[in-house]
Design an enzyme around this catalytic site. Structure first.
Site, mmCIF file in Angstrom:
data_model
loop_
_atom_site.group_PDB
_atom_site.id
_atom_site.type_symbol
_atom_site.label_atom_id
_atom_site.label_comp_id
_atom_site.label_asym_id
_atom_site.label_seq_id
_atom_site.Cartn_x
_atom_site.Cartn_y
_atom_site.Cartn_z
ATOM 1 C CE LYS A 1 -1.493 4.738 0.631
ATOM 2 N NZ LYS A 1 0.219 5.250 0.833
ATOM 3 N NE ARG B 1 1.726 2.993 10.457
ATOM 4 C CZ ARG B 1 2.812 3.472 9.365
ATOM 5 N NH1 ARG B 1 1.844 3.502 8.760
ATOM 6 N NH2 ARG B 1 3.263 5.134 9.653
ATOM 7 N N GLY C 1 6.577 4.828 -0.916
ATOM 8 C CA GLY C 1 7.978 6.282 0.465
ATOM 9 C C GLY C 1 7.201 5.018 1.692
ATOM 10 N NE ARG D 1 8.007 10.583 -1.434
ATOM 11 C CZ ARG D 1 6.546 9.705 -1.168
ATOM 12 N NH1 ARG D 1 6.510 9.017 -2.233
ATOM 13 N NH2 ARG D 1 6.030 10.245 -0.187
ATOM 14 C CG ASP E 1 -1.677 10.726 2.793
ATOM 15 O OD1 ASP E 1 -0.314 11.869 2.116
ATOM 16 O OD2 ASP E 1 -1.706 10.239 3.064
HETATM 17 C C1 S3P Z 1 2.344 7.578 6.039
HETATM 18 C C2 S3P Z 1 2.866 8.189 6.878
HETATM 19 C C3 S3P Z 1 3.068 10.074 5.223
HETATM 20 C C4 S3P Z 1 2.260 10.121 4.644
HETATM 21 C C5 S3P Z 1 1.970 8.617 3.817
HETATM 22 C C6 S3P Z 1 1.582 7.584 4.235
HETATM 23 C C7 S3P Z 1 2.702 6.593 6.777
HETATM 24 O O1 S3P Z 1 3.337 10.361 5.067
HETATM 25 O O2 S3P Z 1 1.369 11.077 3.825
HETATM 26 O O3 S3P Z 1 0.668 8.523 2.769
HETATM 27 O O4 S3P Z 1 1.725 5.451 6.342
HETATM 28 O O5 S3P Z 1 2.836 6.229 8.141
HETATM 29 P P1 S3P Z 1 4.971 10.966 5.350
HETATM 30 O O6 S3P Z 1 5.584 9.979 6.724
HETATM 31 O O7 S3P Z 1 6.339 11.469 5.022
HETATM 32 O O8 S3P Z 1 4.511 12.984 6.554
#
Ligand code: S3P
Length: 432
Positions: free
Chosen positions: A22, A27, A96, A124, A319
């Site tokens: 993911k 990215r 997120g 969030r 995660d």
């Molecule tokens: C992610 C970073 C992590 C992770 C999320 C994916 C990413 O979050 O928990 O599932 O792709 O950069 P945080 O940056 O809030 O730690």
């Protein structure tokens, strides 16, 4: 909400692949969009979150062709300067990573944009992103002074300025947003973390021709560097593999191989923790794919004992903690998870969700300020549990259901489509 009924399974055996990573899929689309030239992404994760990222960049005028059957995305990159003002809201859904990384791009752009997502995104915290971006000179409006969505970016009037910033908590999303803003800023941007978070951004920016310095837990980048398109092969997601790994580690007689999984050392904390518990897990066929380490992971069921996990290990398995808690119920002794307060700010409060739903199934578990304490082994009993619309909670309790006596019903099971659309089908095939 969609529900799934789970009963105890026979051993998981055979070989499988897992969906694309993911973090890397997001990215690849974003960097492809801000690069010059055509980027072809193979092995793209066909999950809801990553599709939102595609849709957002399409709204900024980037031509992106997604062939879902082939798992291929072709992006006609236009450079940072080629993005257009979106005429609609940039909707990130549940993602997120999309909102936080995209904000790092949007603050350097001359046009107006608004970003928002679903109910979970609205809860969030965004201050962790908007505060440092404001220190770079970004103009940001939004609910509660720009600390929650919806967030509006009026369009920059002055160029951003590079900053030196120590992250209060390790976060690849925040680090990446600052690096993306830093590429559009004057001068150098330096980001430091106490513990290293996942480094896919650093690796992929380098692959796209950006000069980026990484020294210990410090990353720096100078503004004004263009990205050059290049093809990306996305490996399988170790965070999705973790559910199958966990199942095979605790379901009697299991012996499972997962091929082509990303084993970037910033992501392999779950494997290290499982090995520390006495688990039988090995890497085979190790190689490098588009700058990312990849391997086949082989796991066999074996009795486990309790461990304590904390400190620098936590960002490396953040995660995977809900499913880690599930396997801890089967390990002998007291498992302690600490330094993981970040779990409260994920798709749902994962400390509360994990503790409350495990308790429903008869586990001996206590939630703490920054983690969980679990006494094992306990026999789990099937129950009605909720995913809280969080993919990783729903999938973790599905694994618990595989070893429970009596039936478990997962309410909100459709949340797995965010990161592992064929999760239930894959589990069924492996236990036939
Ligand atoms: C992610 C970073 C992590 C992770 C999320 C994916 C990413 O979050 O928990 O599932 O792709 O950069 P945080 O940056 O809030 O730690």
């Amino acid at each position: 909400m969609d529900k799934q009924t789970i009963t105890a399974t026979s051993a998981l055996r055979g070989s499988t692949t897992v969906p694309g990573d993911k973090s890397i899929s997001h990215r690849a689309v974003m960097f492809g969009a801000i690069a010059h030239g055509r980027t072809t992404v193979s092995g793209f994760l066909d999950g809801e979150d990553c599709r939102q990222t595609i849709a957002c960049f399409q709204k900024m005028g980037v031509a992106i062709h997604y062939d879902r059957n082939q798992g291929k995305v072709v992006i006609e990159g236009k450079g940072f300067e080629g993005l257009n003002e979106p005429s609609e809201l940039l909707d990130v859904g549940n993602s997120g990573t999309t909102i936080r990384l995209m904000l790092g791009i949007l603050v350097g752009q001359p046009y107006f944009s608004v970003v928002a997502g679903d109910e979970s995104i609205a809860k969030r915290p965004m201050a962790r992103i908007t505060e440092p971006l404001r220190l770079m000179g970004a103009q940001i409006h939004g609910r509660r002074d720009g600390t929650y969505t919806p967030i509006a970016i009026p369009g920059r009037e002055h160029p951003l300025t590079g900053i030196e910033y120590q992250l209060p908590v390790a976060s690849a999303q925040v680090k990446s947003a600052l690096l993306l803003a830093g590429l559009q800023a004057q001068g150098k941007t330096i980001v430091r973390e106490e513990y290293r978070s996942r480094d896919h951004t650093e690796r992929m920016l380098q692959a796209f021709g950006v000069n980026i310095d990484v020294s210990g837990n410090e990353v720096s980048v100078s503004g004004g560097q263009p990205l050059q398109a290049r093809d990306v092969d996305v490996p399988g997601d170790i965070s999705s593999a973790a559910f199958l790994l966990a199942a095979a580690a605790i379901v009697k007689g299991s012996d499972l191989r997962m091929t082509n999984v990303g084993v970037n050392p910033t992501r392999t904390g779950f494997i290290d923790a499982l090995a520390a518990m006495g688990g039988d897990v090995t890497f085979e066929n190790e190689r490098v794919l588009s700058g990312e380490p990849v391997a086949d992971i082989v796991v066999r069921e074996k009795p486990l004992h309790a461990v304590t996990i904390s400190g620098s290990l936590i960002p490396r398995l953040i995660d995977e903690i809900p499913v880690f808690a599930v396997i801890a119920t089967q390990a002998k002794g007291r498992t302690v998870i600490k330094d993981a307060a970040e779990l409260k700010f994920k798709e749902t409060n994962r400390i509360d969700a994990t503790a409350s739903q495990l308790r429903q199934m008869g586990a001996n578990v206590q939630a703490t300020e920054d983690g969980l304490i679990i006494e094992g082994p306990t026999t789990l009993t099937g129950a009605e549990v909720s995913s809280f619309n969080d993919h990783r909670i729903g999938m973790a309790f599905t694994i618990a259901g595989l070893i429970a006596k009596e039936e478990t019903t997962i309410h909100g099971a459709q949340a797995s489509a965010v990161s592992f659309p064929k999760f239930y089908k894959t589990l069924r095939l492996l236990s036939e």
